[in-house]
Design an enzyme around this catalytic site. Structure first.
Site, PDB file in Angstrom:
ATOM      1  N   VAL A 133      -5.271   6.562  -3.099  1.00 41.01           N
ATOM      2  CA  VAL A 133      -5.918   6.649  -4.410  1.00 41.01           C
ATOM      3  C   VAL A 133      -6.294   5.251  -4.915  1.00 41.01           C
ATOM      4  O   VAL A 133      -7.367   5.055  -5.482  1.00 41.01           O
ATOM      5  CB  VAL A 133      -5.010   7.380  -5.430  1.00 41.01           C
ATOM      6  CG1 VAL A 133      -5.589   7.290  -6.835  1.00 41.01           C
ATOM      7  CG2 VAL A 133      -4.842   8.842  -5.037  1.00 41.01           C
TER       8      VAL A 133
ATOM      9  N   CYS B 185      -0.656   9.267  -0.253  1.00 42.59           N
ATOM     10  CA  CYS B 185      -1.803   9.454  -1.137  1.00 42.59           C
ATOM     11  C   CYS B 185      -1.872   8.367  -2.198  1.00 42.59           C
ATOM     12  O   CYS B 185      -2.948   8.027  -2.685  1.00 42.59           O
ATOM     13  CB  CYS B 185      -1.809  10.842  -1.756  1.00 42.59           C
ATOM     14  SG  CYS B 185      -0.352  11.307  -2.656  1.00 42.59           S
TER      15      CYS B 185
END
Lengths: 484, 508
Positions: free
Chosen positions: B157, B153
């Site tokens: 991001v 992630c």
């Protein structure tokens, strides 16, 4: 110990060279600084000769974890009467759910929350709009569902720091509203180079959000100690506590295995901090020394020689009564130690061991193996610092192979070439090693056994090393029709 | 003294010794400041009430004991199923330590995966330097035939572009220009491990099929099988292959971990073993059809496959009589190969076994949790045996799944009392089990906390299984697999019956 089991410095140096030659040039240069053999110079100064606490090389299969693992997984997760939020996407909390075996007494989901996976389960909208509002709401929800919780910690996962959430503001607001301890921890996984920074950040959070926010009432006693940085894996901290109590000390706080928040809050009232895993909690001990004048002592409860040494070292901080008690405790267990050694030493003497573990064990368990007549021929830390390697020189023999932040590639080559009788490392290393026909014990989780601390634990440690090495299955690896 | 060299006590018995019980009691009384036993007992009772259940179901944010993992876990599982393939994760290294540990704990096998260890500087500048260096190191050290890249992630991001990054890495000669490096973006904040499976499978197929392979224009005779995320894949894949071999079907099993996560102990560590060959993967574009064994692991993949002119079919974990029947009939329909008598006989033996035992299952209530496809087939199989799936819960089940599961329950009188719980977690299930109890729970090892709290026996039938050994080495697919599932359920039913002194029967 027979000399032919002593580490062979020249062989190890050649092995390092051989392994590094297989890397691309840039990576070989980087990795070369992390591999060496322990040496003592003419002036008598010993060194492991490796750099440490440096970024892992991309693509080499580091065994390290992250800051979140260091905070949630190691330091905060075991604090049993607090709810620990894995704040961010679902994975981090999922994979670390109940995997450290931090034993505790309590009722799960009622007054204890160690073996639960509580997460804000971030979705795309949280990344876009931020997670603070939902975090506030989540804290309210947890207080409704778990009214007996003593506090809540917020364990940041990678996105939190990247999207600019202000979890400290949420913590302050909720603390004001509820009066409960709320601890925001900035342990995003991308921070630092390993679990280690997570420990440090977690320690700082104890300082800022526990010590600074609480005024514990406690009638102090002359023998009050904190047992710091024992995570009670397989129950380790309990035989340790038993020994301290037997010598007349009062353990007013146990950190953080089987700990309650009250035990953490009360810590600054103690007379002495006893620290087992130096790497993960030296920071808070140094802080307590500076701010509250509490001295700290490193100790080692692996194996009878270190236990006796440590009991005497601890006792030396107190009066003669405690010192006399320490001798009594050592004497009390002499019979058990003798029986354990008589049973297992003949089966283990002369065996070679390679270790690759985390915070304290690459050195701390060395003498426990020595007690059984075994020799450490290679050791290294996942996330050690220079001070760890310096301390290691006291524990290992000249010529021992040292590997910092070892890659999967290096470790396999070292094991294949050295062919030790036992490897002690983690779950990720276990099966590759065993397939090679080399006995293995997980030395993070005690391979689901334990405790290993204290005299009670040493008996289990000895038994486990024996059952790993002397299992009859090792003789069955080759099909008889293929045996030479 | 509690310990002795003669009879060494470890944690299982040591902490029951009086010295330790006293230590616990003293610690609790003097140092812990825990709520009193009465308060704890009252809260325990309160959590069993409908009122608590309503509060529990009113929560909107807190997720407590969810039965799902994140996307990249599914992605690395897919990657592992190809010949000589090294899964590579672009992003934080801690995630990879977790994936490796998680899969190793279940399969009891080495799980090699590399990370490119992005840290603070990469968060600022992006992870291009990491991937350039990481691919070169991984390629040189581990000599894979393919590297499959997914993301954590963190990389998602900050918006790293894998396609551009990998192209740059190839320009910089991290790996040869023609070396396969398929990829998929697998953000952890979207979906779950089943989504990651789907994304990565599509990523690998589209790498070969869009860049390298050519449609020959005429569909071949082969069919493709895409198994989906399955903790029992080691045995289940082999069982499916046995059926296909028995039927004489020409097939490609795409993403086959059966040998990868089941290597022998003979003195050699095989970092790579088995897996779908890259040539077979390339050629799979010209198959007649592709069958997904788990619909919710291959939604996008099958959509993509259909664009290549192939027929597609999706099943929901072929476990049980009807699910196996449907799978075999579909294979037969697609290939024109008859289902041979030997398989029909296996089916008959399963039906025979259920006939012998059905009285012990009829009307028994079960709670089932797990991945969406597993839940559907488990519920269907229970109903085939006359048992009642009372709660069917998939944390990673969406609205489509919910509708499908409700329709399934509505299709049988044994589903009449059943309720479907999409997106709920195991703390929800705890409330359900206290307020509307079942006789048994079927799920993963995580169900042991439910078993402990509610006293309802757990039957471990799905990933992950951490606290029992080797369950995954025996199939649950097909008629033989169903027989095994039947026996595991029956054993638990009989164990419960044996808890009674009066009903302690020798013969049943």
């Amino acid at each position: 110990m027979s000399l032919d089991n002593a580490p062979d410095a020249a062989f190890n140096e050649a092995l390092i060279k051989e392994v590094l030659e297989q890397y691309p040039e840039k990576a070989a240069k980087k990795r070369g600084r992390h591999l060496n053999v322990k040496k003592t110079d003419d002036a008598g100064s010993s060194s492991c000769g490796v750099k440490s606490n440096i970024k892992s090389v991309p693509g080499v299969m580091t065994i390290r974890g992250c800051a979140y693992a260091g905070s949630k997984g190691v330091v905060w997760g075991p604090v049993k009467d607090m709810v620990h939020i894995s704040h961010g996407p679902v994975g981090c909390g999922h994979y670390s759910w109940s995997q450290r075996r931090n034993y505790f007494n309590g009722t799960v989901g009622i007054d204890s929350f160690v073996t639960m996976q509580v997460t804000s389960d971030f979705q795309e909208r949280d990344i876009v709009f931020g997670g603070d509002k939902n975090l506030e709401k989540m804290i309210d929800e947890l207080n409704v569902l778990f009214p007996l919780n003593k506090g809540i910690s917020i364990q940041s996962e990678c996105p939190i720091g990247l999207i600019g959430d202000d979890i400290e503001a949420v913590a302050k607001k909720k603390h004001k509203e509820t009066g409960k301890t709320i601890v925001p921890v900035r342990c995003e996984g991308f921070r630092g180079v390993s679990q280690s920074l997570g420990h440090h950040i977690a320690n700082d959070a104890i300082r800022d959000w526990v010590f600074e926010k609480s005024k514990p009432e406690w009638e102090t006693g002359p023998y009050d100690v904190n047992l710091i940085a024992d995570y009670n894996i397989g129950g380790d901290a309990w035989p340790s506590r038993k020994l301290l109590e037997e010598m007349g000390l009062r353990v007013v706080g146990m950190w953080s295995g089987d700990a309650t928040l009250a035990e953490m809050e009360r810590a600054p009232k103690a007379k002495l901090n006893l620290i087992h895993c130096y790497r993960s909690m030296n920071y808070i001990c140094r802080h307590m020394e500076e701010k509250y004048n509490i001295p700290w002592v490193e100790y080692n409860f692996f194996g009878p020689s270190q236990i006796a040494k440590s009991l005497r070292k601890i006792a030396s901080q107190f009066d003669e009564t405690i010192q006399a008690n320490a001798e009594k405790v050592i004497a009390k267990y002499e019979g058990l130690v003798a029986d354990v050694l008589a049973k297992f030493k003949p089966r283990l003497e002369g065996k070679k061991v390679m270790l690759y573990v985390g915070g304290l064990r690459p050195r701390h368990v060395a003498n426990a193996y020595d007690d059984l007549g075994m020799t450490i021929v290679g050791t290294g830390y996942e996330f050690g610092h220079n001070d760890d390697y310096q301390r290691t020189t006291d524990y290992v023999k000249e010529g021992t192979l040292i590997y910092d932040d070892v890659s999967g590639f290096e470790l396999e080559q070292f094991i294949e070439k050295i062919r030790p009788d036992l490897v002690g490392s983690g779950i990720k290393e276990k099966y590759a090693t065993q397939k090679m026909g080399v006995p293995f014990r997980q030395m993070h989780s005690w391979d689901y056994s334990g405790p290993y601390h204290g005299y009670d634990g040493f008996a289990i440690f000895a038994r486990d090393m024996d059952l790993a090495i002397n299992s009859p299955i090792w003789s069955k690896f080759k099909a008889p029709w293929k045996a030479a | 003294m509690p310990q002795s060299a003669d009879k060494i006590k470890d944690h299982i018995s040591l902490f029951k010794e009086p010295e330790y019980l006293e230590l616990f009691a003293t610690k609790k009384a003097q140092f812990e400041c825990r709520p009193t036993d009465d308060v704890v007992a009252a809260q325990v009772e309160y959590t069993k009430t409908w009122e608590y259940r309503e509060k529990n179901f009113a929560r909107e944010i807190a997720t407590i004991n969810p039965a799902k993992a994140c996307q990249p876990l599914g992605a690395v599982f897919v990657a592992a199923g190809f010949e000589g393939t090294l899964p590579y994760v672009h992003g934080s290294q801690g995630c990879v330590a977790y994936f490796r540990s998680h899969l190793a704990r279940h399969f009891k096998e080495a799980v090699p995966i590399v990370a490119d260890s992005m840290t603070e500087d990469a968060a600022v500048f992006g992870g291009l330097a990491n991937i350039v260096e990481g691919l070169q190191n991984a390629y040189t050290l581990y000599k894979p035939k393919m590297i499959v890249v997914s993301t954590t992630c963190m990389a998602e991001v900050i918006g790293d572009d894998l396609s551009a990054f990998i192209a740059t890495a190839k320009e910089k000669e991290s790996v040869p220009a023609d070396f396969p490096v398929p990829f998929a973006h697998t953000p952890s904040f979207v979906g779950s491990h089943t989504t990651g499976y789907d994304n990565q499978m599509k990523g690998i197929l589209s790498y070969f099929w869009d860049r390298e392979s050519q449609l020959t224009g005429t569909a071949g005779e082969k069919i493709n099988i895409i198994p989906g995320f399955d903790g029992y894949a080691v045995a289940n894949n082999r069982e499916i292959k046995r059926y296909l071999d028995t039927m004489g079907v020409d097939y490609t099993f795409i993403g086959d971990v059966s040998d990868v996560y089941d290597t022998p102990s003979d003195g050699e560590y095989r970092m790579y073993d088995g897996g779908t060959t890259l040539d077979d993967t390339r050629a799979a574009i010209n198959a007649k059809a592709t069958i997904g064994l788990q619909e919710y692991c291959s939604l996008k993949t099958l959509e993509y496959v259909a664009t290549k002119g192939q027929q597609t079919a999706a099943f929901n974990y072929p476990m049980g009589i009807g699910a196996t029947d449907a799978f075999l009939m579909k294979v037969s329909e697609l290939t024109g190969k008859a289902i041979p008598a030997s398989i029909e006989k296996e089916r008959g033996r399963l039906v025979d076994a259920i006939t012998d035992s059905q009285a012990w299952l009829h009307g028994k209530k079960f709670a089932v949790f797990g991945d969406p496809d597993f839940c559907l087939s488990m519920a269907a199989f229970l109903m085939e045996m006359g048992a009642e799936p009372t709660h069917v819960l998939a944390t990673n089940g969406g609205k489509d799944w919910e509708a499908k599961a409700k329709a399934l329950l509505a299709s049988s009188p044994f589903g009449a009392s059943g309720q479907v719980w999409a997106g709920k977690d195991l703390w929800h299930l705890r409330s359900l089990l206290f307020t509307e109890p079942t006789d048994f729970i079927i799920g993963s090892s995580y169900g042991k906390y439910l078993e402990k709290d509610t006293g309802i026996p757990l039957i471990r039938m799905t990933f992950p299984i951490f606290d029992r050994h080797h369950h995954h080495r025996f199939p649950t697919f097909g008629y033989q697999g169903a027989l095994r599932v039947l026996v595991e359920i029956l054993d638990r039913v009989f164990e419960v019956a044996d808890e009674s002194d009066i009903s302690f029967d020798l013969t049943r």
